[in-house]
Every structure is written in C-alpha cells, then in structure tokens.
Design a protein around this motif. Sequence first.
Motif, short mmCIF file in Angstrom:
data_model
loop_
_atom_site.label_atom_id
_atom_site.label_comp_id
_atom_site.label_asym_id
_atom_site.label_seq_id
_atom_site.Cartn_x
_atom_site.Cartn_y
_atom_site.Cartn_z
N UNK A 25 0.83 -1.21 0.00
CA UNK A 25 0.00 0.00 0.00
C UNK A 25 0.86 1.25 0.00
N UNK A 26 1.71 1.37 0.98
CA UNK A 26 2.69 2.44 1.04
C UNK A 26 3.87 1.91 1.84
N UNK A 27 5.05 2.49 1.59
CA UNK A 27 6.24 1.96 2.25
C UNK A 27 7.38 2.95 2.18
N UNK A 28 8.29 2.81 3.11
CA UNK A 28 9.53 3.57 3.07
C UNK A 28 10.51 2.86 2.13
N UNK A 29 11.57 3.55 1.79
CA UNK A 29 12.61 2.94 0.95
C UNK A 29 13.17 1.70 1.65
N UNK A 30 13.38 1.79 2.95
CA UNK A 30 13.91 0.67 3.71
C UNK A 30 13.00 -0.55 3.63
N UNK A 48 17.63 1.30 -4.64
CA UNK A 48 16.17 1.35 -4.45
C UNK A 48 15.74 2.80 -4.24
N UNK A 49 16.48 3.54 -3.40
CA UNK A 49 16.17 4.95 -3.15
C UNK A 49 16.18 5.74 -4.45
N UNK A 50 17.23 5.60 -5.23
CA UNK A 50 17.35 6.37 -6.48
C UNK A 50 16.21 6.01 -7.45
N UNK A 51 15.92 4.73 -7.55
CA UNK A 51 14.85 4.31 -8.45
C UNK A 51 13.50 4.86 -8.00
N UNK A 52 13.26 4.84 -6.69
CA UNK A 52 11.99 5.36 -6.18
C UNK A 52 11.90 6.87 -6.36
N UNK A 56 9.04 8.68 -8.51
CA UNK A 56 8.26 9.80 -7.98
C UNK A 56 8.26 10.96 -8.99
N UNK A 57 9.43 11.26 -9.53
CA UNK A 57 9.54 12.35 -10.51
C UNK A 57 8.72 12.06 -11.77
N UNK A 58 8.63 10.80 -12.16
CA UNK A 58 7.85 10.41 -13.34
C UNK A 58 6.36 10.38 -13.07
N UNK A 59 5.97 10.37 -11.80
CA UNK A 59 4.55 10.30 -11.47
C UNK A 59 4.05 8.89 -11.21
N UNK A 60 4.96 7.93 -11.09
CA UNK A 60 4.56 6.56 -10.79
C UNK A 60 4.31 6.35 -9.31
N UNK A 61 4.96 7.16 -8.47
CA UNK A 61 4.79 7.08 -7.02
C UNK A 61 4.43 8.46 -6.49
N UNK A 62 3.67 8.47 -5.41
CA UNK A 62 3.43 9.70 -4.65
C UNK A 62 4.24 9.57 -3.36
N UNK A 63 4.61 10.70 -2.79
CA UNK A 63 5.49 10.67 -1.63
C UNK A 63 4.94 11.54 -0.52
N UNK A 64 4.88 10.98 0.68
CA UNK A 64 4.50 11.71 1.88
C UNK A 64 5.78 12.12 2.59
N UNK A 65 6.03 13.41 2.63
CA UNK A 65 7.27 13.93 3.21
C UNK A 65 7.07 14.45 4.63
N UNK A 67 7.01 12.88 7.43
CA UNK A 67 7.81 12.20 8.45
C UNK A 67 9.28 12.20 8.03
N UNK A 68 10.14 11.85 8.97
CA UNK A 68 11.58 11.83 8.69
C UNK A 68 11.89 10.90 7.51
N UNK A 69 11.37 9.67 7.56
CA UNK A 69 11.50 8.74 6.44
C UNK A 69 10.30 8.94 5.51
N UNK A 70 10.59 9.33 4.29
CA UNK A 70 9.50 9.54 3.33
C UNK A 70 8.78 8.23 3.06
N UNK A 71 7.48 8.33 2.92
CA UNK A 71 6.64 7.16 2.63
C UNK A 71 6.12 7.30 1.21
#
Length: 127
Positions: A25-30, A48-52, A56-65, A67-71
Amino acid sequence: MAKSPPLPKPTAAELDLLRLIWPLGSATVKQVHEAAQKDRPDLAQATVLRLMQIMHAKGLLVRDESQRSHVYAPAQPQDSLRTGLLRDLIHKAYSGSGKDLVMAALRGHVSREERDEIRRLLDGDAP
C-alpha cells in the motif's frame, strides 16, 4: 475537451518495485529494500532509493514527506496500470486486436490450470 496527459510507463525495474509496493500500500525505501532482498540480495538500498526518486519524478509514485522517512505509495492502482500497459501492447504489437493477443498468449504461454480457469470464465462458471 482537453486530452489528459498519457500515464507514465514504468521500466522493467520500476515495475518490479511497484509489484513490491502494491501489496504494502505504502512503504519507506527501507521497507521496499527489505522486500526486494528476498529475490535480489545484491540490490543496494541506495539503488532502491534512487529508483523510487525517479519513479516519484515520473509520477509513478506519490510521496508523503511529513515524516523523517519519506513514505511512498503507487500513484495508480495495479489494475489501472496493467490495463494501460495492456492497451498499449494490444495497440502496438497486435494492431489493436485483443483476440490476437489472447490467441498468442494461449499458444504456449498458459499452463493447463490457467487454460482450464480461462475456459470456466468463458463458460460463465468462474467465481
């Protein structure tokens, strides 16, 4: 009426990560990295971080910033993305013929169990 922009198309590596993220559903890079380790123990968390970030930049993922670790979460549901990719495949490789795609898939790409399930679906007996 304005035409909506085309949905982004994932690369094979991006699709692999999406397959890991969709069930979460949603997850951190870790968390994604840990899930990826089962099949790819050599995969670095930095990769994994770079790919995610790219996804995100392409619009395939949304990011919740917040929290300290982005989801991260998929920008579109799995079925929606699959439908779009399938539509493109049918258009490009099969001249728009869904029947030709199905016939090609049935010729050697489907197990006996899958073929039986397809038959039940076509007969109206599938759940």
